[in-house]
Write a protein that holds these residues in place. Sequence first.
Motif, short mmCIF file in Angstrom:
data_model
loop_
_atom_site.label_atom_id
_atom_site.label_comp_id
_atom_site.label_asym_id
_atom_site.label_seq_id
_atom_site.Cartn_x
_atom_site.Cartn_y
_atom_site.Cartn_z
N LEU A 4 0.83 -1.20 0.00
CA LEU A 4 0.00 0.00 0.00
C LEU A 4 0.86 1.25 0.00
O LEU A 4 0.65 2.18 -0.80
CB LEU A 4 -0.93 -0.01 1.22
N VAL A 5 1.86 1.28 0.86
CA VAL A 5 2.73 2.46 0.98
C VAL A 5 3.57 2.66 -0.28
O VAL A 5 3.67 3.77 -0.80
CB VAL A 5 3.63 2.33 2.23
N ILE A 6 4.16 1.60 -0.78
CA ILE A 6 5.00 1.70 -1.98
C ILE A 6 4.17 2.13 -3.18
O ILE A 6 4.58 2.97 -3.99
CB ILE A 6 5.75 0.38 -2.24
N GLY A 7 2.98 1.56 -3.32
CA GLY A 7 2.11 1.93 -4.43
C GLY A 7 1.66 3.38 -4.35
O GLY A 7 1.66 4.10 -5.36
N ALA A 8 1.28 3.83 -3.17
CA ALA A 8 0.84 5.22 -3.01
C ALA A 8 1.98 6.19 -3.27
O ALA A 8 1.80 7.20 -3.96
CB ALA A 8 0.27 5.42 -1.61
N GLN A 9 3.14 5.89 -2.72
CA GLN A 9 4.29 6.78 -2.92
C GLN A 9 4.68 6.84 -4.39
O GLN A 9 4.96 7.91 -4.93
CB GLN A 9 5.46 6.28 -2.07
N GLY A 10 4.66 5.71 -5.07
CA GLY A 10 5.00 5.68 -6.49
C GLY A 10 3.98 6.41 -7.34
O GLY A 10 4.33 7.13 -8.28
N ALA A 11 2.70 6.25 -7.02
CA ALA A 11 1.65 6.92 -7.78
C ALA A 11 1.74 8.43 -7.61
O ALA A 11 1.61 9.18 -8.58
CB ALA A 11 0.28 6.42 -7.35
N ILE A 12 1.97 8.88 -6.38
CA ILE A 12 2.10 10.32 -6.14
C ILE A 12 3.31 10.87 -6.88
O ILE A 12 3.25 11.93 -7.50
CB ILE A 12 2.17 10.61 -4.63
N ARG A 13 4.44 10.15 -6.80
CA ARG A 13 5.64 10.61 -7.50
C ARG A 13 5.38 10.70 -9.00
O ARG A 13 5.78 11.66 -9.66
CB ARG A 13 6.82 9.67 -7.26
N ARG A 14 4.71 9.71 -9.54
CA ARG A 14 4.44 9.66 -10.98
C ARG A 14 3.49 10.78 -11.40
O ARG A 14 3.64 11.36 -12.47
CB ARG A 14 3.86 8.30 -11.34
N LEU A 15 2.51 11.11 -10.56
CA LEU A 15 1.58 12.19 -10.87
C LEU A 15 2.25 13.56 -10.81
O LEU A 15 1.94 14.44 -11.62
CB LEU A 15 0.39 12.16 -9.93
N VAL A 16 3.17 13.74 -9.87
CA VAL A 16 3.85 15.03 -9.71
C VAL A 16 4.93 15.21 -10.77
O VAL A 16 5.06 16.28 -11.36
CB VAL A 16 4.44 15.15 -8.29
#
Length: 61
Positions: A4-16
Amino acid sequence: MALLVIGAQGAIRRLVDHDNAGLLSWLPGGFAASITVYVLAVVIGAVVAGWAHDARKAAAD
């Protein structure tokens, strides 16, 4: 929980920052493919974490 944490962090990084694919830089398909995998990781992580919480709660009863 880690998924959950790795996916959320990666998605936020990718969106920014669209150019920073993070762990999925090897994945073909560009932005759409990597954001899909990150969101899928978040969903699976949330489901598994919720299941584990319920199982732990039931075992304590």
